[in-house]
Design a protein around this motif. Structure first.
Motif, short mmCIF file in Angstrom:
data_model
loop_
_atom_site.label_atom_id
_atom_site.label_comp_id
_atom_site.label_asym_id
_atom_site.label_seq_id
_atom_site.Cartn_x
_atom_site.Cartn_y
_atom_site.Cartn_z
N ALA A 7 0.82 -1.20 0.00
CA ALA A 7 0.00 0.00 0.00
C ALA A 7 0.86 1.27 0.00
O ALA A 7 0.50 2.27 -0.62
CB ALA A 7 -0.93 0.01 1.21
N LEU A 8 2.00 1.23 0.69
CA LEU A 8 2.84 2.43 0.80
C LEU A 8 3.88 2.56 -0.31
O LEU A 8 4.39 3.66 -0.53
CB LEU A 8 3.55 2.44 2.15
N CYS A 13 7.51 5.70 -3.86
CA CYS A 13 8.16 5.86 -5.16
C CYS A 13 7.85 7.23 -5.77
O CYS A 13 8.74 7.88 -6.32
CB CYS A 13 7.72 4.74 -6.11
N VAL A 14 6.62 7.67 -5.70
CA VAL A 14 6.26 8.99 -6.23
C VAL A 14 6.96 10.08 -5.44
O VAL A 14 7.44 11.06 -6.01
CB VAL A 14 4.72 9.18 -6.21
N GLY A 15 7.06 9.93 -4.13
CA GLY A 15 7.77 10.91 -3.31
C GLY A 15 9.25 10.99 -3.68
O GLY A 15 9.81 12.08 -3.78
N LEU A 16 9.88 9.85 -3.89
CA LEU A 16 11.29 9.84 -4.28
C LEU A 16 11.48 10.44 -5.67
O LEU A 16 12.45 11.18 -5.91
CB LEU A 16 11.85 8.42 -4.24
N TRP A 19 11.19 14.22 -5.31
CA TRP A 19 12.41 14.75 -4.70
C TRP A 19 13.54 14.82 -5.71
O TRP A 19 14.24 15.83 -5.80
CB TRP A 19 12.81 13.88 -3.51
N TYR A 20 13.70 13.77 -6.51
CA TYR A 20 14.78 13.72 -7.50
C TYR A 20 14.60 14.81 -8.56
O TYR A 20 15.56 15.51 -8.91
CB TYR A 20 14.81 12.33 -8.15
N VAL A 21 13.39 14.96 -9.07
CA VAL A 21 13.13 15.97 -10.10
C VAL A 21 13.34 17.37 -9.55
O VAL A 21 13.99 18.22 -10.18
CB VAL A 21 11.70 15.80 -10.66
N MET A 22 12.83 17.65 -8.35
CA MET A 22 13.00 18.98 -7.77
C MET A 22 14.47 19.28 -7.48
O MET A 22 14.93 20.41 -7.68
CB MET A 22 12.17 19.10 -6.48
#
Length: 81
Positions: A7-8, A13-16, A19-22
């Motif tokens: 579930a998490l 993955c979207v959070g990482l 972070w990488y793109v920003m």
């Protein structure tokens, strides 16, 4: 426990990815600003043509003229009529 991980995992993955793109956007912006400052400082020096009698002082400023002025601070009164 495995259901919790399943579930998490998408959120992590979207959070990482975010972070990488920003991080890369901010690094690119910083590098671009450094290159622009370098270009303009070299350009200003070449325009002077080695004239040592000029009173122009080449300094880099961190604040813009807009930030130094009173414009935009909201303390001016306006007449509406």
């Amino acid at each position: 426990m495995m259901d919790l991980i399943k579930a998490l995992l998408p959120s992590i993955c979207v959070g990482l990815l975010f972070w990488y793109v920003m991080r890369n956007i901010l690094r690119a912006d910083r590098t671009e600003r450094e290159q622009i400052d370098k270009f303009y400082s070299e350009h200003e020096v070449s325009e002077l043509g080695g004239n040592t009698q000029t009173d122009v002082k080449l300094t880099s400023t961190k604040t813009s003229d807009y930030e130094k002025s009173d414009h935009g601070k909201g303390d001016a009164t306006r007449s509406h009529g």
